[in-house]
Design an enzyme around this catalytic site. Structure first.
Site, PDB file in Angstrom:
ATOM      1  N   LYS A   1      -8.378   3.932   5.718  1.00  0.00           N
ATOM      2  CA  LYS A   1      -7.019   4.078   6.272  1.00  0.00           C
ATOM      3  C   LYS A   1      -6.867   5.432   6.973  1.00  0.00           C
ATOM      4  O   LYS A   1      -6.243   5.525   8.040  1.00  0.00           O
ATOM      5  CB  LYS A   1      -5.988   3.895   5.162  1.00  0.00           C
ATOM      6  CG  LYS A   1      -5.913   2.425   4.693  1.00  0.00           C
ATOM      7  CD  LYS A   1      -5.147   2.252   3.396  1.00  0.00           C
ATOM      8  CE  LYS A   1      -5.067   0.765   3.026  1.00  0.00           C
ATOM      9  NZ  LYS A   1      -4.607   0.561   1.635  1.00  0.00           N
TER      10      LYS A   1
ATOM     11  N   ASP B   1     -11.309   2.627   0.401  1.00  0.00           N
ATOM     12  CA  ASP B   1     -10.136   2.005   1.025  1.00  0.00           C
ATOM     13  C   ASP B   1      -9.236   3.077   1.640  1.00  0.00           C
ATOM     14  O   ASP B   1      -8.734   2.925   2.762  1.00  0.00           O
ATOM     15  CB  ASP B   1      -9.372   1.198  -0.035  1.00  0.00           C
ATOM     16  CG  ASP B   1      -8.044   0.674   0.462  1.00  0.00           C
ATOM     17  OD1 ASP B   1      -8.057  -0.236   1.314  1.00  0.00           O
ATOM     18  OD2 ASP B   1      -6.988   1.183   0.028  1.00  0.00           O
TER      19      ASP B   1
END
Lengths: 373, 373
Positions: free
Chosen positions: B228, B224
């Site tokens: 980003k 994750d």
């Protein structure tokens, strides 16, 4: 939708520190990536305007302006810009002055379809009637006004607040250190220990470093903070999305409950030098406040609060625990702004960083200009 | 410029947690202040479309969608939306899914003039070829893609970065805690003291509170965060304003140097329950890291770094002094992002707050929609 958006025509008023940085930043955008035509520059004594030949990136513009024999004339400038609007062009006036006179002209620009972008706080924190004229003119013509750099310079403060409001979040309270000068002074003066440098010595050093106005009373009166709070408060209370609010209707920044740090005996002293020479008389007073805060495990910070829930807007000296971000995270002349809202719950949205300086202020202005593309 | 801007036609795909909050927020805007026509909703099984009769504010839309007999068909939806574009309307598709399949369609929407807004990280952190197709399609048609909520949910992260880049600031390094889950875990696990709760117990509690994915390895792998960082890195390196950069050309988020927290022996364990039951075997390893950090006066934080100057993008566990904002200012499952730039000098611009949750994610999506008005 067309592949090539029409360019935004830009007229700049004010070429001081911020204005110079702004023009330099604008002209540094690579030509293939620039959506702007810089067509006019106006200083306090001269002006140039040429919509047919925009000033090209990399141009040495200062001599160009200095060589002009045209005197500034806002009536003529408005007519020129309005005629571009009539040709269906997007046109923006960028006011990099801190002038009340230029601020008073925003409604006349806006009603002619000329958008207004500025770091100048005067119009947005002055008479409510002027602010309402601005809102009305913008609504009627569709021209926009953007003022990110009026609070926190280039930091995303106004845009963040507008987005919270527009999307229906409920702002409960905004609390922050909004003055770089006040931030520096109290970061140095009050660190949690009972003693430290005297208040007058910190102010004196801040003045020598150029962090204060020439007359430090112009910072210590808290007016700069009161102006910023007025802008934030009105951004909430006068938004079309806000149907009801407990916030007071501020007639001007003077309506903010502001606790000045100027000792009563030093009110009205005409020169900064005299003010600085007499400030040491009042060091015991500030020493005592620092010691009291320290005894409670706290520091002193000059903060601004827009208490939406409590219907209060105030600026003044407050105490914060040494574990609070205003004590632990702050340094230099940083601003820090906390947005307490319904959606963010118990942990606020925080924005922090340099809230003054020509480069970051100009960046906020240029950022606003990109929002019009 | 006209007083009444044309409304933006909005088609929503995905009505899960974020999608539901988004539609509710959109329909809660007071009608006089709403610049949007909500004309289509699509779930995994049903769809409705009616450009002539937009869904009105306050409408109970769930039964409306549930009552439709139309099956989702992106080809038909695209044609419908493209015909509105052909009538000179502003049209936006809002993707509130986390689907790779929907993400793969962005170029086809964009090339037909349909803007795309999404919190879905897949397209922007996946194959570089898809990202480049998106850029190309947007450039060709003039339709825009906005993805504020892909990083930090509603926090102003992407918009701030875009503005820094567009205005010509030089980003030196972005460093932050980008995962709410990782934030919670290490805020609880590592406070600066040599001991504390075991790593496995903290992960287990986080899972019970719903802060982790059902299978905690899906958080602990760091993907994750890597996604980003890929989005931030590409926002810099593939901006038209960026003429040269030392940043690596990331083929996908898998190209980010990511240090997983999954013990090697637990790689590939199929269920979250089994993973959680075996995690305590590795507590001594995490205990030792915490004790070592503490001995240096530091805490452990799982951070992401886009080191523009050094040409590196990496995610992993790092140590920070207990006086660092990642230690002092962070709490709950907050994100914190520091932008070190040339203009901000030695003190970074900081954004902090909840970086996950349906309400704030939906707010970021709706905020993007307002940028199109």
């Amino acid at each position: 939708m067309s592949a090539i958006s029409p360019k935004v025509y830009v007229a700049v008023v004010g070429v001081g520190l911020v204005g110079t940085d702004f023009v330099n930043q604008l002209l540094s955008i690579p030509p293939h990536a620039s959506p702007f035509h810089l067509i006019s520059l106006t200083s306090s004594t001269r002006t140039i305007f040429d919509a047919a030949n925009p000033i090209a990136p990399g141009t040495s513009w200062k001599p160009l302006l200095a060589g002009s024999s045209q005197r500034p004339d806002f009536k003529v400038l408005t007519e020129h810009l309005a005629s571009l609007v009539a040709q269906n062009q997007k046109v923006t006036l960028v006011d990099n002055t801190s002038s009340d006179d230029v601020a008073a002209l925003y409604p006349s620009f806006l009603e002619k379809g000329i958008s207004v972008i500025t770091p100048n706080k005067k119009a947005y924190s002055g008479d409510l009637s002027l602010y309402k004229s601005i809102l009305r003119a913008s609504e009627t013509s569709g021209a926009r006004f953007l003022n990110e750099s009026t609070v926190g310079a280039g930091l995303p403060v106004i845009s963040t607040l507008k987005e919270l409001v527009a999307t229906g979040d409920k702002v409960v309270r905004i609390e922050g250190v909004f003055s770089g000068t006040m931030s520096y002074i109290f970061n140095e003066f009050s660190t949690g220990r009972p003693d430290g440098p005297s208040f007058s010595s910190v102010v004196s050093i801040a003045r020598e470093k150029g962090y204060t106005e020439p007359h430090p009373a112009d910072d210590l009166n808290g007016f700069d903070v009161a102006r910023k709070l007025t802008i934030l408060s009105r951004t909430i209370s006068l938004s079309p999305q806000t149907t009801s609010t407990s916030l007071p209707s501020l007639q001007s920044f003077a309506s903010v409950q502001t606790t000045s740090l100027i000792p009563a005996a030093l009110e009205g002293i005409p020169t900064g030098d005299e003010f600085i020479s007499r400030l040491p008389e009042f060091d015991p007073h500030f020493d005592q406040m620092r010691a009291e805060a320290s005894a409670e495990g706290k520091v002193l910070r000059f903060v601004g609060v827009v208490d939406v829930a409590g219907g209060q807007v105030k600026a003044g000296l407050e105490k914060y625990p040494t574990s609070h971000p205003f004590a632990t995270s702050l340094g230099g002349s940083d601003n820090i702004i906390m947005f307490h809202t319904e959606r963010y719950g118990s942990r606020p949205l925080i924005v922090q960083g340099a809230g003054a300086g020509a480069a970051v202020t100009a960046m906020g202005v240029l950022g606003d200009l990109f929002k019009l593309v």
